[in-house]
Design a protein around this motif. Structure first.
Motif, PDB file in Angstrom:
ATOM      1  N   VAL A 175      30.938 -85.185  30.067  1.00 16.92           N
ATOM      2  CA  VAL A 175      29.727 -85.333  30.876  1.00 16.92           C
ATOM      3  C   VAL A 175      28.486 -85.261  29.996  1.00 16.92           C
ATOM      4  CG1 VAL A 175      28.344 -84.254  32.700  1.00 16.92           C
ATOM      5  CG2 VAL A 175      30.808 -84.505  32.998  1.00 16.92           C
ATOM      6  N   GLY A 176      28.534 -84.406  28.976  1.00 17.75           N
ATOM      7  CA  GLY A 176      27.414 -84.346  28.050  1.00 17.75           C
ATOM      8  C   GLY A 176      27.234 -85.638  27.275  1.00 17.75           C
TER       9      GLY A 176
ATOM     10  N   HIS B 268      28.272 -90.956  34.074  1.00 17.35           N
ATOM     11  CA  HIS B 268      29.628 -91.427  34.362  1.00 17.35           C
ATOM     12  C   HIS B 268      30.178 -90.649  35.555  1.00 17.35           C
ATOM     13  CE1 HIS B 268      33.883 -92.358  33.903  1.00 17.35           C
ATOM     14  NE2 HIS B 268      33.549 -93.320  33.049  1.00 17.35           N
ATOM     15  N   THR B 269      30.285 -91.336  36.699  1.00 17.10           N
ATOM     16  CA  THR B 269      30.665 -90.633  37.923  1.00 17.10           C
ATOM     17  C   THR B 269      32.096 -90.098  37.852  1.00 17.10           C
ATOM     18  OG1 THR B 269      31.287 -92.744  38.940  1.00 17.10           O
ATOM     19  CG2 THR B 269      29.059 -91.945  39.344  1.00 17.10           C
TER      20      THR B 269
ATOM     21  N   ARG C 186      33.061 -86.241  38.400  1.00 13.52           N
ATOM     22  CA  ARG C 186      34.008 -85.833  39.438  1.00 13.52           C
ATOM     23  C   ARG C 186      35.090 -84.927  38.857  1.00 13.52           C
ATOM     24  NH1 ARG C 186      39.059 -86.959  41.275  1.00 13.52           N
ATOM     25  NH2 ARG C 186      39.331 -86.514  43.505  1.00 13.52           N
ATOM     26  N   GLU C 187      35.632 -85.307  37.708  1.00 16.68           N
ATOM     27  CA  GLU C 187      36.690 -84.499  37.099  1.00 16.68           C
ATOM     28  C   GLU C 187      36.172 -83.123  36.684  1.00 16.68           C
ATOM     29  OE1 GLU C 187      39.853 -85.203  37.158  1.00 16.68           O
ATOM     30  OE2 GLU C 187      39.348 -87.076  38.173  1.00 16.68           O
ATOM     31  N   LEU C 188      34.914 -83.048  36.284  1.00 14.55           N
ATOM     32  CA  LEU C 188      34.329 -81.742  35.978  1.00 14.55           C
ATOM     33  C   LEU C 188      34.351 -80.854  37.222  1.00 14.55           C
ATOM     34  CD1 LEU C 188      32.796 -79.730  34.190  1.00 14.55           C
ATOM     35  CD2 LEU C 188      30.667 -80.921  34.813  1.00 14.55           C
TER      36      LEU C 188
ATOM     37  N   ARG D 214      28.022 -82.154  45.536  1.00 13.30           N
ATOM     38  CA  ARG D 214      26.880 -82.529  46.371  1.00 13.30           C
ATOM     39  C   ARG D 214      26.118 -83.693  45.736  1.00 13.30           C
ATOM     40  NH1 ARG D 214      24.146 -76.722  47.965  1.00 13.30           N
ATOM     41  NH2 ARG D 214      24.952 -76.536  50.092  1.00 13.30           N
ATOM     42  N   GLU D 215      25.885 -83.591  44.435  1.00 19.50           N
ATOM     43  CA  GLU D 215      25.154 -84.648  43.735  1.00 19.50           C
ATOM     44  C   GLU D 215      25.881 -85.987  43.851  1.00 19.50           C
ATOM     45  OE1 GLU D 215      24.632 -83.351  39.764  1.00 19.50           O
ATOM     46  OE2 GLU D 215      23.144 -81.806  40.243  1.00 19.50           O
ATOM     47  N   LEU D 216      27.191 -85.976  43.640  1.00 22.45           N
ATOM     48  CA  LEU D 216      27.954 -87.215  43.710  1.00 22.45           C
ATOM     49  C   LEU D 216      27.970 -87.790  45.121  1.00 22.45           C
ATOM     50  CD1 LEU D 216      30.970 -86.353  41.384  1.00 22.45           C
ATOM     51  CD2 LEU D 216      29.198 -88.067  40.969  1.00 22.45           C
ATOM     52  N   ALA D 217      28.116 -86.928  46.129  1.00 22.73           N
ATOM     53  CA  ALA D 217      28.119 -87.416  47.507  1.00 22.73           C
ATOM     54  C   ALA D 217      26.767 -88.019  47.880  1.00 22.73           C
ATOM     55  CB  ALA D 217      28.476 -86.281  48.463  1.00 22.73           C
ATOM     56  N   ALA D 218      25.685 -87.443  47.349  1.00 28.41           N
ATOM     57  CA  ALA D 218      24.351 -87.981  47.627  1.00 28.41           C
ATOM     58  C   ALA D 218      24.142 -89.319  46.928  1.00 28.41           C
ATOM     59  CB  ALA D 218      23.284 -86.979  47.191  1.00 28.41           C
ATOM     60  N   GLU D 219      24.659 -89.430  45.709  1.00 20.45           N
ATOM     61  CA  GLU D 219      24.497 -90.665  44.940  1.00 20.45           C
ATOM     62  C   GLU D 219      25.429 -91.774  45.414  1.00 20.45           C
ATOM     63  OE1 GLU D 219      25.014 -89.794  40.810  1.00 20.45           O
ATOM     64  OE2 GLU D 219      23.631 -88.091  40.866  1.00 20.45           O
TER      65      GLU D 219
END
Length: 315
Positions: free
Chosen positions: A149-150, A155-156, A160-162, A194-199
């Protein structure tokens, strides 16, 4: 062997490996696990030959994937010892490749997958030793996930895996009765999800992941007897499950998830509002299971027993 001979031999091994994998998949779909096992073992043998004769990055990475496929077969057969051996072999290949190719992102993802999967297998074996092994693997998977992720914060898939790894670390902490630590991991996973669901509002997997996280938080709050927090988390999960069912009313996985959340809300209601209110949630949960899976399904039977033992007994 000329160059073109080598190309033909290599392609023949690749084709044989793919053919064996496809035959194994087909045998599994037909309910023939012994036949599938023979095909997957041929796939693995061909992948090993390919990597030995043409030991480049591509063939050796494919060997990792072949070990993972063989491991997945053993997971499906409920032979976790065999599965762990296969995944460990795949992880060993990926580790050597990463040492030789430290900047290859695909290898980082292979390592993250291998560590996480071995952690899941260890957790399922149970007991303190299994949980310790699971924690070690998941901690390594977390470092890899954070690094990925860093490297690419947008990269979604890696994000997600994080969240998945953080959620599992929370679950492991819960199983160790380390509830404060579990709450910290769940909060971190919730933030990611939450961030991924919003995006990605149109992505059902992002909403499903968020629903899982709220359910985990509800379970933790229920264990702590923080009943209002538990109800609030379960309500959030319920809303997400219902939205997913609206997208695909025939999705059995979503129906089962919705049933679980209704049952949990019944457990909360039993402690806060009394048996009559709890019974309403339990009835909803049972109706969903019965309609989706039928009266003979193990989950339906278990819930029926729970209802029969309830102060408000069904007919």
């Amino acid at each position: 062997m000329t160059r073109w001979d080598a190309v033909r031999v290599r392609q023949g091994l690749v084709d044989s490996c793919c053919s064996a994998e496809q035959a194994g998949d087909q045998a599994l779909r037909r309910g023939r696990p012994r036949e599938a096992r023979r095909h997957y073992e041929r796939m693995l043998a061909e992948a090993i030959r390919l990597a030995e004769q043409f030991p480049d990055l591509s063939t050796r990475r494919d060997l990792t994937l072949a070990f993972n496929k063989y491991g997945a077969f053993w997971v499906g057969a409920h032979r976790l010892d065999q599965a762990a051996e296969a995944y460990a072999e795949g992880l060993a290949v990926a580790t050597r490749l990463r040492e030789e190719n430290p900047d290859d992102i695909r290898l980082l993802r292979d390592l993250r997958f291998g560590e996480f999967t071995l952690g899941e297998i260890a957790r399922q074996t149970g007991g303190p030793a299994g949980r310790r092994t699971a924690h070690d693997h998941c901690t390594t998977a977390l470092a890899l996930a954070e690094h990925l992720v860093g490297t690419d914060p947008h990269h979604t898939g890696d994000r997600r895996e994080l969240g998945v790894v953080q959620e599992r670390l929370g679950l492991l902490a819960t199983e160790r009765q380390e509830l404060d630590e579990a709450a910290e991991w769940y909060a971190r996973a919730l933030s990611v999800r939450r961030e991924l669901a919003a995006e990605l509002p149109g992505d059902p997997r992002a909403r499903r992941d968020l629903g899982v996280q709220y359910e985990r938080l509800g379970d933790l709050a229920l264990r702590r007897r923080d009943l209002e927090a538990a109800r609030a988390h379960y309500d959030e999960s319920l809303s997400l499950r219902r939205s997913l069912l609206g997208d695909d009313p025939r999705d059995l996985s979503t129906q089962r998830d919705l049933s679980v959340v209704c049952e949990r809300l019944g457990d909360v209601a039993l402690l806060t509002d009394g048996p009559e209110q709890a019974r309403q949630w339990y009835d909803d949960s049972f109706a969903i299971l019965d309609a989706a899976f039928g009266p003979k399904h193990p989950d339906t039977r278990t819930l029926r027993k729970k209802l029969r033992g309830h102060p408000v007994t069904p007919n």
